[in-house]
Design an enzyme around this catalytic site. Structure first.
Site, PDB file in Angstrom:
ATOM      1  N   SER A 299       7.186   1.808   4.529  1.00 20.16           N
ATOM      2  CA  SER A 299       6.344   2.450   3.518  1.00 20.16           C
ATOM      3  C   SER A 299       7.086   3.666   2.983  1.00 20.16           C
ATOM      4  O   SER A 299       7.983   4.195   3.648  1.00 20.16           O
ATOM      5  CB  SER A 299       5.014   2.896   4.142  1.00 20.16           C
ATOM      6  OG  SER A 299       4.301   3.764   3.278  1.00 20.16           O
TER       7      SER A 299
ATOM      8  N   TYR B  67      -0.344   7.264  10.375  1.00 18.97           N
ATOM      9  CA  TYR B  67       0.226   6.099   9.688  1.00 18.97           C
ATOM     10  C   TYR B  67       1.703   6.334   9.374  1.00 18.97           C
ATOM     11  O   TYR B  67       2.554   5.477   9.654  1.00 18.97           O
ATOM     12  CB  TYR B  67      -0.568   5.826   8.413  1.00 18.97           C
ATOM     13  CG  TYR B  67      -0.032   4.678   7.590  1.00 18.97           C
ATOM     14  CD1 TYR B  67      -0.265   3.365   7.966  1.00 18.97           C
ATOM     15  CD2 TYR B  67       0.713   4.915   6.436  1.00 18.97           C
ATOM     16  CE1 TYR B  67       0.233   2.303   7.228  1.00 18.97           C
ATOM     17  CE2 TYR B  67       1.211   3.864   5.685  1.00 18.97           C
ATOM     18  CZ  TYR B  67       0.971   2.559   6.079  1.00 18.97           C
ATOM     19  OH  TYR B  67       1.475   1.520   5.329  1.00 18.97           O
TER      20      TYR B  67
END
Length: 293
Positions: free
Chosen positions: A140, A153
């Protein structure tokens, strides 16, 4: 590694393939002639993804027996097909300030977003070594730049980036390629749902944490919700990942989306304090109304 011909139908594993990026990637690879073992967790998800060239397999990557069953499925393939690529896409996202997010939620995200992928890699690497195949880890933009409330995250993605670097250097001489894909905003069910989860966690915060973090959580969720309306569609992300998984000479890293293409190099070039200001400007908290006398 060249793109497989439709007649060969080599195997590709895609975890987290029930919806979003994983489902789109599975369909894109099937359209090029690969036979995709698409990881899902329920019968309903299996029925939704099943199609020509897409075979659903029960795969919760935190459950060892599911990974064992996947390895047996590959070893006992009725057509003797090789495993060409493993695409580690499964993931969850629960966002809240570092001080507020319960430790069990931190652990849960690391179990899925990091340790589960490592478990799959450890089990399937012998197949990829035999085929001189490829591992594609879906990271990501958060694996390079951590936004406020995204600490857990982003932490899993930073860790996945590091593990990918180590793995790439370990298996380079074994003929296995390791590639990282860094999506920015992509329109998926997980991304859309994460804002609601954050707001629910914020509602449960203590009054003191509400005072300290409430505006930050709400402004961050509002900004991300607005951005997702114009973010990269999952179908385009999946098509690009399918290309990355099959191109002859891949780079070690790819970004997906304009936001990732801009943020990733900035995070690497700018000093931390300046990057802090850039991110703060884009996630500006709404001003509190002035108190009336």
């Amino acid at each position: 590694m060249s793109v497989s011909s439709p007649s060969k139908k080599e195997l590709v594993v895609v975890s987290g393939a029930s919806t979003g990026i994983g489902a789109a990637t599975a369909r894109a690879l099937a359209s090029t002639g690969h036979h995709v073992l698409a990881g899902v967790r329920t019968d309903a998800e299996a029925d939704a993804i099943r199609a020509a060239g897409v075979e659903p397999v029960v795969l919760d990557i935190t459950v060892p027996r599911h990974i064992e069953a996947l390895a047996r499925r590959i070893a006992d393939d009725p057509e003797g097909r090789a495993l060409r690529a493993l695409i580690n896409n499964a993931g969850i996202e629960v966002n809240a300030p570092v001080e507020v997010l319960p430790l069990e939620k931190w652990r849960e995200q690391f179990e899925v977003n990091l340790f589960g992928h490592i478990a799959v890699i450890q089990k399937l690497l012998p197949f990829l070594r035999r085929s001189r195949g490829r591992i594609v880890n879906i990271s990501s933009v958060g694996g390079v730049a951590a936004l406020p409330i995204f600490g857990a995250y982003a932490g899993t993605k930073f860790a996945l980036e590091a593990a990918s670097d180590a793995l790439r250097r370990e298996v380079r001489d074994q003929g296995v390629q390791v590639v990282v894909v860094q999506p920015g905003g992509v329109r998926t069910d997980m991304a859309a749902h994460s804002g609601d989860v954050s707001l629910a966690l914020a509602d449960a915060m203590s009054p003191e944490h509400q005072r300290l973090y409430g505006d930050l959580v709400r402004s961050t969720v509002a900004l991300n919700t607005a951005f997702l309306k114009r973010a990269l569609p999952a179908a385009k992300a999946g098509a690009r990942i399918a290309e990355v998984a099959t191109t002859a000479r891949p780079r070690t890293r790819y970004t997906l989306g304009r936001d990732a293409a801009l943020t990733v190099p900035l995070a690497r070039l700018l000093p931390d304090r300046l990057m802090d200001r850039v991110l703060a400007a884009s996630h500006r908290r709404p001003r509190r109304p002035a108190k009336t006398p």
